[in-house]
Design an enzyme around this catalytic site. Sequence first.
Site, PDB file in Angstrom:
ATOM      1  N   GLY A  90       0.796  -1.223   0.000  1.00  0.00           N
ATOM      2  CA  GLY A  90       0.000   0.000   0.000  1.00  0.00           C
ATOM      3  C   GLY A  90       0.825   1.267   0.000  1.00  0.00           C
ATOM      4  O   GLY A  90       0.310   2.346  -0.299  1.00  0.00           O
ATOM      5  N   ARG A  91       2.100   1.156   0.357  1.00  0.00           N
ATOM      6  CA  ARG A  91       2.966   2.336   0.338  1.00  0.00           C
ATOM      7  C   ARG A  91       4.394   1.968  -0.049  1.00  0.00           C
ATOM      8  O   ARG A  91       5.349   2.620   0.360  1.00  0.00           O
ATOM      9  CB  ARG A  91       2.952   3.033   1.701  1.00  0.00           C
ATOM     10  CG  ARG A  91       3.405   2.170   2.860  1.00  0.00           C
ATOM     11  CD  ARG A  91       3.290   2.926   4.166  1.00  0.00           C
ATOM     12  NE  ARG A  91       3.784   2.118   5.270  1.00  0.00           N
ATOM     13  CZ  ARG A  91       4.656   2.549   6.169  1.00  0.00           C
ATOM     14  NH1 ARG A  91       5.162   3.763   6.079  1.00  0.00           N
ATOM     15  NH2 ARG A  91       5.036   1.781   7.155  1.00  0.00           N
ATOM     16  N   LYS A 111       9.983   2.473  -0.089  1.00  0.00           N
ATOM     17  CA  LYS A 111       8.935   2.400   0.928  1.00  0.00           C
ATOM     18  C   LYS A 111       8.531   3.823   1.308  1.00  0.00           C
ATOM     19  O   LYS A 111       9.367   4.612   1.757  1.00  0.00           O
ATOM     20  CB  LYS A 111       9.451   1.641   2.144  1.00  0.00           C
ATOM     21  CG  LYS A 111       8.391   1.267   3.159  1.00  0.00           C
ATOM     22  CD  LYS A 111       8.973   0.350   4.217  1.00  0.00           C
ATOM     23  CE  LYS A 111       7.927  -0.051   5.242  1.00  0.00           C
ATOM     24  NZ  LYS A 111       8.505  -0.930   6.284  1.00  0.00           N
ATOM     25  N   ASP A 123      -2.381   7.209   2.320  1.00  0.00           N
ATOM     26  CA  ASP A 123      -1.702   8.167   1.450  1.00  0.00           C
ATOM     27  C   ASP A 123      -0.458   7.581   0.785  1.00  0.00           C
ATOM     28  O   ASP A 123       0.148   8.220  -0.077  1.00  0.00           O
ATOM     29  CB  ASP A 123      -1.338   9.435   2.225  1.00  0.00           C
ATOM     30  CG  ASP A 123      -0.371   9.198   3.388  1.00  0.00           C
ATOM     31  OD1 ASP A 123       0.177   8.084   3.496  1.00  0.00           O
ATOM     32  OD2 ASP A 123      -0.171  10.120   4.188  1.00  0.00           O
ATOM     33  N   GLY A 124      -0.085   6.365   1.168  1.00  0.00           N
ATOM     34  CA  GLY A 124       1.066   5.727   0.535  1.00  0.00           C
ATOM     35  C   GLY A 124       2.404   6.324   0.922  1.00  0.00           C
ATOM     36  O   GLY A 124       3.440   5.933   0.376  1.00  0.00           O
ATOM     37  N   ARG A 181       6.006 -13.224   0.906  1.00  0.00           N
ATOM     38  CA  ARG A 181       5.610 -13.480   2.284  1.00  0.00           C
ATOM     39  C   ARG A 181       4.666 -14.678   2.356  1.00  0.00           C
ATOM     40  O   ARG A 181       4.132 -15.115   1.323  1.00  0.00           O
ATOM     41  CB  ARG A 181       4.893 -12.248   2.854  1.00  0.00           C
ATOM     42  CG  ARG A 181       5.624 -10.926   2.574  1.00  0.00           C
ATOM     43  CD  ARG A 181       4.622  -9.786   2.347  1.00  0.00           C
ATOM     44  NE  ARG A 181       5.297  -8.553   1.923  1.00  0.00           N
ATOM     45  CZ  ARG A 181       5.727  -7.602   2.750  1.00  0.00           C
ATOM     46  NH1 ARG A 181       5.544  -7.736   4.042  1.00  0.00           N
ATOM     47  NH2 ARG A 181       6.332  -6.536   2.284  1.00  0.00           N
ATOM     48  N   ASP A 250       1.622 -11.553   6.833  1.00  0.00           N
ATOM     49  CA  ASP A 250       2.137 -10.717   5.745  1.00  0.00           C
ATOM     50  C   ASP A 250       3.489 -10.107   6.098  1.00  0.00           C
ATOM     51  O   ASP A 250       4.113  -9.467   5.245  1.00  0.00           O
ATOM     52  CB  ASP A 250       1.137  -9.618   5.376  1.00  0.00           C
ATOM     53  CG  ASP A 250       0.717  -8.785   6.569  1.00  0.00           C
ATOM     54  OD1 ASP A 250       0.045  -9.333   7.451  1.00  0.00           O
ATOM     55  OD2 ASP A 250       1.060  -7.586   6.630  1.00  0.00           O
ATOM     56  N   ASN A 251       3.951 -10.310   7.341  1.00  0.00           N
ATOM     57  CA  ASN A 251       5.282  -9.871   7.738  1.00  0.00           C
ATOM     58  C   ASN A 251       6.217 -11.051   7.989  1.00  0.00           C
ATOM     59  O   ASN A 251       7.226 -10.905   8.678  1.00  0.00           O
ATOM     60  CB  ASN A 251       5.209  -9.012   9.004  1.00  0.00           C
ATOM     61  CG  ASN A 251       4.485  -7.690   8.776  1.00  0.00           C
ATOM     62  OD1 ASN A 251       4.465  -7.187   7.658  1.00  0.00           O
ATOM     63  ND2 ASN A 251       3.883  -7.151   9.814  1.00  0.00           N
ATOM     64  N   ASP A 260       9.937  -5.823   7.753  1.00  0.00           N
ATOM     65  CA  ASP A 260       8.911  -4.906   8.251  1.00  0.00           C
ATOM     66  C   ASP A 260       9.127  -4.512   9.712  1.00  0.00           C
ATOM     67  O   ASP A 260       8.519  -5.046  10.627  1.00  0.00           O
ATOM     68  CB  ASP A 260       7.505  -5.477   8.045  1.00  0.00           C
ATOM     69  CG  ASP A 260       7.091  -5.394   6.584  1.00  0.00           C
ATOM     70  OD1 ASP A 260       7.481  -4.427   5.918  1.00  0.00           O
ATOM     71  OD2 ASP A 260       6.384  -6.299   6.110  1.00  0.00           O
TER      72      ASP A 260
END
Length: 491
Positions: A90-91, A111, A123-124, A181, A250-251, A260
């Site tokens: 997402g970012r 990132k 907002d990414g 992941r 997801d991490n 992460d």
Amino acid sequence: MTVHFPFQNSYAALPANFFARVAPTPVEKPRLIKLNRPLALHLGLDPDQLDTSEGAEILAGKTLPDGADPIAMAYAGHQFGHFVPQLGDGRAILLGEVIDKDGVRRDIQLKGSGPTPFSRRGDGRAALGPVLREYIVSEAMAAMGIPTTRSLAAVITGEPVMRETALPGAVLTRVAASHIRVGTFQYFAARGDTEAVQRLADHVIERHYPHLKAAERPYPALLTAVIGRQAELVARWLLIGFIHGVMNTDNTSISGETIDYGPCAFMDAYNPATVFSSIDEYGRYAYANQPRIALWNLTRFAECLLPLLSDDQDKAVAEAQDLLGAFGEAFNDAYKAGLRKKLGLFTERDDDQLLAQALLDTMAAAGADFTLTFRRLSDAAGRGDNAEVRALFEEPAAFDEWAVRWRARLGEEPQSAEERRAAMRTVNPAFIPRNHRIEAVIQAAVWNDDYAPFEELLAVLARPFEDQPQFAAYADPPKPEERVCQTFCGT
């Protein structure tokens, strides 16, 4: 002078449903605040080219280097035990892949580079504080020999980001063996797309476990390999007092790297129930829970692979359970071996784990500092004098009782005191990224545009096992008024 990245992109060649093609969002006035020059050289990049205005624009996502194929990767994940079928980058945007000087393929990812189709109304962007935190901790982990993503550069964007207040925006250039992941597999498994799961598994084997290509049954072998790497990784976290803070699926990296660094932290006083993450309200990812959660995450990975293990569901489940059963032994072997090294033991005895646990229990009861206890124990092993270690315990009698047992155990081995001390000092760091030090660095950078504390902390942490007398204060635990009791995600 043109900045050149020798990209050789493989993930972007996978089917279109594996990612979204999206370019970084340009920023106004990018300024390079840190370049990891040794890492740049190892990646086959020219640090002098990167350390230019053109390099800053690339590292901030304002311009794209030749050969880049920017993508946001799709993945799902269990977040604090609750499944979210679509997360994704997402970012973060993967610019491409390079082959480093060791012949290893590495992702180059930005990132905080702007919104993607996976941003979910975010907002990414990234604020400066979390970028500095990840830079510091990931590079400290690398210096301690822990498998980890790396930080190539940090760039301030010249644009504010809104969190609770307006903060300076920044972009981190992250380097990883890959960004695949457990959640990447879950994304396709949740959609019943077995073909994509198999395609992803084949890609992972090709990239991270090429020796498995010759295996008679490569997919069970892949599950076994990932279990082994995660067991080793989490054991090494515990041995240095590291708490990831957000061990969602997801991490959890398939390559076995730490990935992460959101609300991560290192323990000061030893307490197995320690939690720092502000969003971990129930202690799911507490220090001592990390092995159990790693197994839970690996079980989710195994569920994704079931169709590749057997057409018979019952047989697939039985095989997965059998393979997952190896995690406990693999973790315990790695953890126990690490504790023996931290105690200066070169051979294995049946009651060594009891000896180690007795020390940990004594430390917990006294609130003794985890890192300092083991570091001073290293020196005590070389001197025969326990004074500096026992000073860490408010009531040293319990430590004295334990030390008698420890000294007797050392006497069963032929190594000299100096040999033992030298060996212990290679596994017991003097310097870790203590939370109060990181917070001081962030405050100076965010509010005063002062990066001298950041540079000094990085220099100290680059040599974690050396004494560095001029920086001895960096080894000290926080004073009561300096304690940082909570850490926060960067989103």
